[in-house]
Design a protein around this motif. Structure first.
Motif, PDB file in Angstrom:
ATOM      1  N   THR A 110      72.125  -6.293  20.145  1.00  0.00           N
ATOM      2  CA  THR A 110      72.616  -5.196  20.976  1.00  0.00           C
ATOM      3  C   THR A 110      73.829  -5.619  21.794  1.00  0.00           C
ATOM      4  OG1 THR A 110      70.307  -4.541  21.217  1.00  0.00           O
ATOM      5  CG2 THR A 110      71.895  -3.461  22.646  1.00  0.00           C
ATOM      6  N   ASP A 111      74.736  -4.688  21.996  1.00  0.00           N
ATOM      7  CA  ASP A 111      75.906  -4.941  22.832  1.00  0.00           C
ATOM      8  C   ASP A 111      75.472  -5.358  24.235  1.00  0.00           C
ATOM      9  OD1 ASP A 111      77.924  -3.534  20.884  1.00  0.00           O
ATOM     10  OD2 ASP A 111      76.277  -2.122  21.201  1.00  0.00           O
ATOM     11  N   ALA A 112      76.317  -6.157  24.869  1.00  0.00           N
ATOM     12  CA  ALA A 112      76.044  -6.592  26.242  1.00  0.00           C
ATOM     13  C   ALA A 112      76.888  -5.790  27.222  1.00  0.00           C
ATOM     14  CB  ALA A 112      76.349  -8.078  26.403  1.00  0.00           C
ATOM     15  N   ALA A 113      76.378  -5.630  28.433  1.00  0.00           N
ATOM     16  CA  ALA A 113      77.107  -4.972  29.510  1.00  0.00           C
ATOM     17  C   ALA A 113      77.661  -6.055  30.431  1.00  0.00           C
ATOM     18  CB  ALA A 113      76.184  -4.034  30.283  1.00  0.00           C
ATOM     19  N   SER A 186      82.963 -10.597  23.034  1.00  0.00           N
ATOM     20  CA  SER A 186      82.936 -11.076  24.422  1.00  0.00           C
ATOM     21  C   SER A 186      82.983 -12.602  24.474  1.00  0.00           C
ATOM     22  CB  SER A 186      81.689 -10.551  25.138  1.00  0.00           C
ATOM     23  OG  SER A 186      80.513 -10.865  24.427  1.00  0.00           O
ATOM     24  N   LYS A 187      82.299 -13.259  23.523  1.00  0.00           N
ATOM     25  CA  LYS A 187      82.302 -14.728  23.488  1.00  0.00           C
ATOM     26  C   LYS A 187      83.717 -15.259  23.293  1.00  0.00           C
ATOM     27  CE  LYS A 187      79.125 -16.495  20.900  1.00  0.00           C
ATOM     28  NZ  LYS A 187      78.401 -16.957  19.688  1.00  0.00           N
ATOM     29  N   ALA A 188      84.445 -14.676  22.355  1.00  0.00           N
ATOM     30  CA  ALA A 188      85.803 -15.121  22.082  1.00  0.00           C
ATOM     31  C   ALA A 188      86.719 -14.858  23.273  1.00  0.00           C
ATOM     32  CB  ALA A 188      86.346 -14.424  20.837  1.00  0.00           C
ATOM     33  N   ALA A 189      86.569 -13.701  23.912  1.00  0.00           N
ATOM     34  CA  ALA A 189      87.421 -13.361  25.060  1.00  0.00           C
ATOM     35  C   ALA A 189      87.195 -14.320  26.221  1.00  0.00           C
ATOM     36  CB  ALA A 189      87.152 -11.921  25.488  1.00  0.00           C
ATOM     37  N   LEU A 190      85.954 -14.696  26.467  1.00  0.00           N
ATOM     38  CA  LEU A 190      85.651 -15.613  27.565  1.00  0.00           C
ATOM     39  C   LEU A 190      86.091 -17.038  27.259  1.00  0.00           C
ATOM     40  CD1 LEU A 190      82.150 -14.227  28.557  1.00  0.00           C
ATOM     41  CD2 LEU A 190      84.240 -14.078  29.916  1.00  0.00           C
ATOM     42  N   GLN A 204      71.914  -7.774  30.440  1.00  0.00           N
ATOM     43  CA  GLN A 204      71.240  -7.361  29.210  1.00  0.00           C
ATOM     44  C   GLN A 204      70.842  -5.898  29.300  1.00  0.00           C
ATOM     45  OE1 GLN A 204      71.072  -9.813  26.786  1.00  0.00           O
ATOM     46  NE2 GLN A 204      70.677  -8.062  25.456  1.00  0.00           N
ATOM     47  N   LEU A 205      71.148  -5.152  28.278  1.00  0.00           N
ATOM     48  CA  LEU A 205      70.762  -3.737  28.260  1.00  0.00           C
ATOM     49  C   LEU A 205      69.281  -3.603  27.929  1.00  0.00           C
ATOM     50  CD1 LEU A 205      73.856  -2.233  26.405  1.00  0.00           C
ATOM     51  CD2 LEU A 205      73.280  -1.999  28.823  1.00  0.00           C
ATOM     52  N   PRO A 206      68.632  -2.572  28.458  1.00  0.00           N
ATOM     53  CA  PRO A 206      67.184  -2.392  28.236  1.00  0.00           C
ATOM     54  C   PRO A 206      66.863  -1.868  26.833  1.00  0.00           C
ATOM     55  CG  PRO A 206      68.035  -0.620  29.596  1.00  0.00           C
ATOM     56  CD  PRO A 206      69.175  -1.580  29.397  1.00  0.00           C
ATOM     57  N   VAL A 207      67.123  -2.724  25.836  1.00  0.00           N
ATOM     58  CA  VAL A 207      66.783  -2.436  24.445  1.00  0.00           C
ATOM     59  C   VAL A 207      65.967  -3.612  23.936  1.00  0.00           C
ATOM     60  CG1 VAL A 207      67.692  -2.032  22.125  1.00  0.00           C
ATOM     61  CG2 VAL A 207      68.872  -1.075  24.098  1.00  0.00           C
ATOM     62  N   ALA A 208      64.928  -3.354  23.164  1.00  0.00           N
ATOM     63  CA  ALA A 208      64.076  -4.429  22.660  1.00  0.00           C
ATOM     64  C   ALA A 208      64.904  -5.463  21.903  1.00  0.00           C
ATOM     65  CB  ALA A 208      62.996  -3.851  21.748  1.00  0.00           C
ATOM     66  N   SER A 209      64.555  -6.740  22.060  1.00  0.00           N
ATOM     67  CA  SER A 209      65.328  -7.825  21.463  1.00  0.00           C
ATOM     68  C   SER A 209      65.363  -7.752  19.938  1.00  0.00           C
ATOM     69  CB  SER A 209      64.754  -9.178  21.895  1.00  0.00           C
ATOM     70  OG  SER A 209      63.400  -9.285  21.491  1.00  0.00           O
ATOM     71  N   ASP A 210      64.350  -7.138  19.342  1.00  0.00           N
ATOM     72  CA  ASP A 210      64.322  -7.035  17.883  1.00  0.00           C
ATOM     73  C   ASP A 210      64.929  -5.718  17.375  1.00  0.00           C
ATOM     74  OD1 ASP A 210      62.348  -5.371  18.812  1.00  0.00           O
ATOM     75  OD2 ASP A 210      60.803  -6.044  17.410  1.00  0.00           O
ATOM     76  N   ASP A 211      65.478  -4.933  18.292  1.00  0.00           N
ATOM     77  CA  ASP A 211      66.097  -3.662  17.918  1.00  0.00           C
ATOM     78  C   ASP A 211      67.570  -3.917  17.599  1.00  0.00           C
ATOM     79  OD1 ASP A 211      66.851  -1.081  17.507  1.00  0.00           O
ATOM     80  OD2 ASP A 211      66.298  -0.342  19.484  1.00  0.00           O
ATOM     81  N   THR A 212      67.813  -4.452  16.417  1.00  0.00           N
ATOM     82  CA  THR A 212      69.172  -4.813  16.041  1.00  0.00           C
ATOM     83  C   THR A 212      69.868  -3.667  15.302  1.00  0.00           C
ATOM     84  OG1 THR A 212      68.396  -5.781  13.966  1.00  0.00           O
ATOM     85  CG2 THR A 212      68.602  -7.268  15.850  1.00  0.00           C
ATOM     86  N   GLN A 213      71.190  -3.732  15.280  1.00  0.00           N
ATOM     87  CA  GLN A 213      71.996  -2.718  14.604  1.00  0.00           C
ATOM     88  C   GLN A 213      72.402  -3.228  13.228  1.00  0.00           C
ATOM     89  OE1 GLN A 213      75.739  -1.945  16.482  1.00  0.00           O
ATOM     90  NE2 GLN A 213      76.045  -0.012  15.424  1.00  0.00           N
TER      91      GLN A 213
END
Length: 262
Positions: A110-113, A186-190, A204-213
């Motif tokens: 999931t995307d990070a905020a 985000s990793k590359a930008a930082l 971390q956004l409130p999405v289950a860790s196994d809920d991948t896209q």
């Protein structure tokens, strides 16, 4: 007699089977840090995504022709017309299914905020994003549950940035509250802007860790080599099953055991 031998030799030469010409598939790609990325000249891509696609082509018995750095929207247009054959690292869109066969091979986290350290407002649930102004990166799809919230917001609460670095700079300067970014961007930008690490933090956004896209390899339905459709999928599945994909993508994504065509 010599004339007969000459005629026979000529006949044998003309009758000899000619080597089949190797099919060349065209791969259109944009700059995606840590997957397939371009140097400053923008002429040749490198990265694990390039190695993956080269191995896929080898197993399928085809040659791979890579584009120069091309905006993803232009690549998609070329897929729609058949001017290019392949794209990778895509997320699903209903429109895309009209002109591409799509094979899922992994799930993206999931995307990070990204929020300023001095902003203590919590993101207790997905609907909480409606309390913030948001920036996303043009051309990169969001996780469906994130996208649903972003799409529901009025235009005044959301901005598109041309890169992850500029999205994070907007958070730093207080122009927006949160940058929503895929992990590799985000990793590359930082890594290239370490000063940002003391200004913004990952929430971390409130999405289950196994809920991948799901992430897809795409093959144009207008490709002049559409007959290779099954061969490409079989080559992809062989790489998923023998562990080759772990070598390139490791813990960046959750790999499938076998692909499914959409």
């Amino acid at each position: 007699m010599k004339r007969l031998l000459f005629i026979f030799s000529l006949f044998a030469f003309c009758s000899a089977p000619q080597a089949a010409e190797t099919v060349r598939l065209r791969w259109c790609l944009d700059h995606f840090p840590n997957v397939h990325e371009f140097n400053s000249s923008g002429s040749k891509a490198t990265g694990p995504g390039v190695e993956f696609m080269q191995e896929l082509a080898r197993r399928a018995g085809v040659e791979l022709e890579m584009s120069s750095k091309t905006p993803s929207r232009r690549c998609l247009k070329a897929m729609e017309t058949g001017e290019t054959d392949l794209m990778m690292n895509l997320v699903m869109s209903p429109a895309g299914q009209n002109y591409m066969w799509m094979y899922d091979y992994a799930g993206r986290f999931t995307d990070a905020a990204w929020q300023r350290y001095d902003d203590q407002r919590p993101i207790a649930q997905m609907a909480s994003l409606g309390n913030f102004t948001l920036v996303t990166v043009r051309g990169y799809g969001l996780h469906p549950k994130v996208k649903a919230v972003v799409d529901s917001l009025p235009d005044r609460q959301k901005v598109l940035a041309p890169s992850a670095e500029l999205a994070l700079r907007m958070v730093e300067k207080g122009r927006v509250d949160i940058a929503l970014l895929p992990g590799e961007l985000s990793k590359a930008a930082l890594n290239t802007n370490p000063d940002l690490k003391s200004v913004v933090r990952k929430r971390q956004l409130p999405v289950a860790s196994d809920d991948t896209q799901p992430v897809y390899l795409a093959f144009s339905k207008k490709s002049p080599h559409a007959e290779l459709r099954q061969r490409l999928q079989q080559s992809l599945d062989s790489m998923l099953q023998d562990g080759s994909m772990d070598h390139w993508f490791g813990d960046r994504v959750v790999l499938r055991s076998q692909s499914t065509e959409y």
